[in-house]
Each structure stands twice: as C-alpha cells, then as structure tokens.
Design a protein around this motif. Sequence first.
Motif, PDB file in Angstrom:
ATOM      1  N   GLN A 235       0.830  -1.205   0.000  1.00 29.36           N
ATOM      2  CA  GLN A 235       0.000   0.000   0.000  1.00 29.36           C
ATOM      3  C   GLN A 235       0.864   1.254   0.000  1.00 29.36           C
ATOM      4  N   LEU A 236       1.953   1.220   0.774  1.00 27.22           N
ATOM      5  CA  LEU A 236       2.849   2.368   0.837  1.00 27.22           C
ATOM      6  C   LEU A 236       3.475   2.641  -0.524  1.00 27.22           C
ATOM      7  N   LEU A 237       3.882   1.591  -1.233  1.00 29.59           N
ATOM      8  CA  LEU A 237       4.449   1.764  -2.570  1.00 29.59           C
ATOM      9  C   LEU A 237       3.417   2.338  -3.540  1.00 29.59           C
ATOM     10  N   ALA A 238       2.181   1.882  -3.456  1.00 29.87           N
ATOM     11  CA  ALA A 238       1.136   2.376  -4.352  1.00 29.87           C
ATOM     12  C   ALA A 238       0.861   3.862  -4.100  1.00 29.87           C
TER      13      ALA A 238
ATOM     14  N   LEU B 297       1.738   9.625  -5.697  1.00 25.29           N
ATOM     15  CA  LEU B 297       2.255  10.960  -5.392  1.00 25.29           C
ATOM     16  C   LEU B 297       3.312  11.380  -6.413  1.00 25.29           C
ATOM     17  N   LEU B 298       4.183  10.443  -6.823  1.00 27.66           N
ATOM     18  CA  LEU B 298       5.183  10.764  -7.835  1.00 27.66           C
ATOM     19  C   LEU B 298       4.544  11.136  -9.162  1.00 27.66           C
ATOM     20  N   GLU B 299       3.506  10.419  -9.545  1.00 25.63           N
ATOM     21  CA  GLU B 299       2.803  10.738 -10.785  1.00 25.63           C
ATOM     22  C   GLU B 299       2.167  12.119 -10.715  1.00 25.63           C
ATOM     23  N   MET B 300       1.647  12.473  -9.560  1.00 21.23           N
ATOM     24  CA  MET B 300       1.066  13.809  -9.407  1.00 21.23           C
ATOM     25  C   MET B 300       2.137  14.879  -9.524  1.00 21.23           C
TER      26      MET B 300
END
Length: 135
Positions: free
Chosen positions: A94-97, A102-105
């Motif tokens: 879940q943390l990776l997802a 957030l990186l994509e944003m």
Amino acid sequence: MPIRTCAQCGHAMPKNASTKRKYCSDNCRKLASKHRHSPQHQTSPAPPPANEPSPPPTAPATYRDLLEVSRTALMRNLKDSHCPATAVAGLSKQLLAVGKELLEMDREKEPDPILDDPEEMADGIEDEPFDAETI
C-alpha cells in the motif's frame, strides 16, 4: 422468599445457588467481566453540551493531502514495533502504491518543455518544407 435474578441477563438464579452468587452461569459471569473491562465501560470525557455545535472534523483538503496522510499513517504502522509480521507485506504494498501515485502527481505538475513551449526548444531553427520526391 423473593426470586433472585442474574446480574447480567436477568434470568432466575438456579435453586441451589449460593446467596453470594451474582450470575446464573459461567457465560453470564464472563460476559459481565468483558463489559466491565471494555473501553466503552471506562469513564470517558463528558460529551459537549447539546446547545453548542461540535466543530466539524478536519478532513484533508485535496486528494494529494489525503494521499500524504495515508503515506504518513502507513509509514508509522510499519515502524511500529507491535506491527505483526503478517501485516508488513500488505502495508508495504500500500505504501508503494501511494508513493507511486504521489510521484505521478508531481510529474504532472512539472512543465514539459517540448509540449508547453515548442518554440523554446527550436532555438530559432526553422523547419524545411517537406518534399516527397527526395525520398
């Protein structure tokens, strides 16, 4: 002689029960113990008066804020020494997802020099006209 009743369920006590006995069965005794030791039974602060409106719960303002709150909670749970080993894999996933999202944003916020300003990339170079016969 009045009929004695169970302190938990209210049923009549067995005829041969001791006068000190409070519960009709072991199940009622165990349930009463659970109720006494439950967090709901513990004294809690008094609720606010009915005439005063309760403050609205503070919720994350944006989807990004919600993701950051989720990331913080997931990291805190992973670092907790009481976190069961069986939960680590799921929490990590879940943390990776959340981190990926957030990186994509963040990538979406950064301007793309090719798409945003094509003249800036050309640096004064003009395209030649297309001639199909040269091929």
